[in-house]
Design a protein around this motif. Structure first.
Motif, short mmCIF file in Angstrom:
data_model
loop_
_atom_site.label_atom_id
_atom_site.label_comp_id
_atom_site.label_asym_id
_atom_site.label_seq_id
_atom_site.Cartn_x
_atom_site.Cartn_y
_atom_site.Cartn_z
N PHE A 90 0.63 50.84 13.41
CA PHE A 90 1.28 51.21 12.15
C PHE A 90 2.80 51.06 12.24
CE2 PHE A 90 -2.54 53.74 12.91
CZ PHE A 90 -3.30 53.39 11.80
N GLN A 91 3.25 50.30 13.25
CA GLN A 91 4.69 50.11 13.45
C GLN A 91 5.03 48.62 13.57
OE1 GLN A 91 5.28 52.18 17.15
NE2 GLN A 91 5.60 54.18 16.18
N LYS A 92 6.30 48.33 13.30
CA LYS A 92 6.84 47.02 13.67
C LYS A 92 7.44 47.22 15.06
CE LYS A 92 9.86 43.28 12.21
NZ LYS A 92 10.85 42.80 11.21
N PHE A 93 6.57 47.07 16.06
CA PHE A 93 6.90 47.51 17.42
C PHE A 93 7.86 46.54 18.09
CE2 PHE A 93 5.99 47.87 22.00
CZ PHE A 93 6.24 49.23 22.16
N ILE A 94 8.95 47.11 18.63
CA ILE A 94 9.93 46.36 19.41
C ILE A 94 9.95 46.97 20.81
CG2 ILE A 94 12.35 45.69 19.63
CD1 ILE A 94 12.59 45.95 16.59
N PRO A 95 9.46 46.25 21.83
CA PRO A 95 9.34 46.83 23.18
C PRO A 95 10.64 47.39 23.73
CG PRO A 95 8.17 44.73 23.04
CD PRO A 95 8.94 44.87 21.76
N ALA A 96 11.78 46.80 23.36
CA ALA A 96 13.06 47.25 23.91
C ALA A 96 13.38 48.69 23.52
CB ALA A 96 14.18 46.32 23.43
N LYS A 97 12.80 49.17 22.41
CA LYS A 97 13.06 50.54 21.96
C LYS A 97 12.16 51.56 22.65
CE LYS A 97 14.71 49.31 17.33
NZ LYS A 97 14.51 49.52 15.87
N GLY A 98 11.16 51.07 23.38
CA GLY A 98 10.28 51.98 24.10
C GLY A 98 9.13 52.48 23.26
N MET A 99 8.15 53.03 23.95
CA MET A 99 6.94 53.50 23.29
C MET A 99 7.24 54.59 22.26
SD MET A 99 3.60 53.24 23.22
CE MET A 99 2.24 54.24 22.61
N PHE A 100 8.16 55.49 22.60
CA PHE A 100 8.47 56.61 21.73
C PHE A 100 9.87 56.49 21.14
CE2 PHE A 100 5.43 58.10 24.96
CZ PHE A 100 4.38 58.46 24.12
N GLY A 101 10.35 55.24 21.05
CA GLY A 101 11.66 55.01 20.48
C GLY A 101 11.64 55.03 18.96
N ASP A 102 12.77 54.68 18.38
CA ASP A 102 12.91 54.69 16.92
C ASP A 102 12.32 53.41 16.33
OD1 ASP A 102 13.62 55.37 14.36
OD2 ASP A 102 15.70 54.69 14.57
N GLN A 103 10.97 53.37 16.31
CA GLN A 103 10.27 52.20 15.77
C GLN A 103 10.16 52.31 14.25
OE1 GLN A 103 9.59 49.76 17.74
NE2 GLN A 103 9.57 50.68 19.79
#
Length: 307
Positions: free
Chosen positions: A45-58
Motif C-alpha cells: 500500500f506504499q510507493k516503497f523507496i528502499p533508501a527510506k527504510g522499512m519504517f521510514g516516511d514512505q
C-alpha cells in the motif's frame, strides 16, 4: 463427574506434553520466518523507496499498486497460467501416486516392490537446480535423448522448453515424475494399515482383485487422500517457482510465466517493490481462502479434522 473430567484432561495433557515440545522448534521457526515477515505487507500500500527504510516516511498510495497490477501486461496471463498448471499438478499429484501405490500393493514380490519404490522415490530428493539441467539436456531439440527417439520414428524434433504449446505439459509431467514417489510411499503406508480381515471377507464374498481395490483399498485410504487433498489445495497458487525458474525463458512467458516468477521479475529485477508485494498479498489471501474452504468441506462431508 466434573472432577473425573478434570483428571482425564490433566492426564491427557501430561501424555501430550512431549508431543507439544517436539512441535515447539517448528512453531518457532514458522513464527520467525513466516509471521514476522508479514509486517512487510504494508509495502503493498506504499510507493516503497528502499533508501527510506522499512519504517521510514514512505508515501501511502492505497490500492494503486493493485490497480497498476490489473492493468500491467502479463499479470493476468501469469495468474491464468498459475491456476492451470497448479490445477493439473494437484489433480495428477493425487491420481498418479494413488494408482501406483495400489498397483505396487498388488505385487507379490517384496524385492521387486522395494526396488520400484526406491527407484521412483529417488528424484524427490533432487533439487530443480540439478533436475533443471538434466531436463534441459534430455529435452534438447538438437541433442536430447527424447528427440533422438522421436527422430528414429520419423517425427520432427519438439522444442519442449521453448514452445508455448509444449511448455505447460512438460512442466506438469516432469513435476509429477519428480514427486509421485513420495506420494506413493505415503499411500502405501496407509494401505498397510487396512485390516487384512476386510480382504479376507471380500474374498469369501467372491470379490476379484479389482473389486477389492475399489471396495476395500480405496475406502481404507480415504482419510489420507482427504488430508493430502486439503494440504495440496493450500498450494493452489504455488505452481512451482523453483522448477519454472530453472526451465523457462522469455519465449515461453505467454504460457509459462506464473505469479511467483512474475513477482520475482517485477520485484527483484525491475525493483517495483509495491506492485510485487501487492501480488504476493493477493496470492496469500487466495491460498488462505482455498485451504479454509477445503478444510471446511473435509470436516463437513468426510468428518475429517486435523485437530
Amino acid at each position: 463427574m466434573s472432577r473425573e473430567i478434570s483428571v482425564k484432561r490433566k492426564n491427557a495433557w501430561k501424555r501430550e506434553l512431549p508431543l507439544h515440545l517436539m512441535l515447539l522448534p517448528g512453531v518457532i521457526f514458522t513464527f520467525i520466518f513466516c509471521y514476522i515477515p508479514m509486517a512487510g505487507m504494508v509495502i503493498a500500500f506504499q510507493k516503497f523507496i528502499p533508501a527510506k527504510g522499512m519504517f521510514g516516511d514512505q508515501k501511502w498510495v492505497g490500492l494503486d499498486n493493485f490497480t497498476y497490477l490489473i492493468n500491467m501486461p502479463g499479470a493476468m496471463s501469469a495468474l491464468r497460467n498459475t491456476i492451470v498448471i497448479a490445477f493439473f499438478k494437484i489433480v495428477l499429484g493425487l491420481i498418479v501416486p494413488i494408482t501406483v501405490a495400489i498397483m505396487l500393493n498388488e505385487v507379490r514380490s517384496n524385492k521387486f516392490r522395494r526396488t520400484v519404490q526406491t527407484a521412483i522415490y529417488l528424484p524427490y530428493f533432487l533439487s530443480w537446480v540439478v533436475l533443471g539441467g538434466v531436463m534441459i539436456d534430455i529435452l534438447s531439440p538438437s541433442s536430447g535423448i527424447v528427440n533422438d527417439v522421436l527422430k528414429l520414428f520419423g517425427m520432427e524434433p519438439i522444442f519442449f522448453l521453448g514452445s508455448n504449446k509444449w511448455f505447460q505439459p512438460t512442466i506438469i509431467v516432469t513435476d509429477i515424475w519428480k514427486g509421485f514417489g513420495f506420494g506413493t510411499v505415503v499411500y502405501l503406508a496407509a494401505i498397510t494399515g487396512i485390516d487384512p480381515s476386510l480382504y479376507e471377507a471380500a474374498t469369501m464374498d467372491g470379490a476379484n482383485r479389482f473389486q477389492k481395490m475399489w471396495h476395500v483399498t480405496l475406502p481404507g485410504i480415504r482419510m489420507i487422500v482427504v488430508l493430502m487433498c486439503v494440504l495440496s489445495l493450500g498450494n493452489v497458487l504455488n505452481a512451482g517457482f523453483d522448477q519454472i525458474l530453472n526451465l523457462y525463458s522469455p519465449q515461453v512467458y505467454e504460457t509459462g510465466d506464473i505469479i511467483d516468477t512474475f513477482i520475482y521479475r517485477i520485484g527483484l529485477i525491475d525493483a517495483q517493490f509495491g506492485p510485487a508485494t501487492a501480488m504476493g498479498l493477493f496470492k496469500s489471501a487466495v491460498s488462505c481462502l482455498f485451504i479454509s474452504v477445503s478444510y471446511y468441506i473435509a470436516y463437513k462431508f468426510f468428518d475429517y479434522r486435523i485437530f
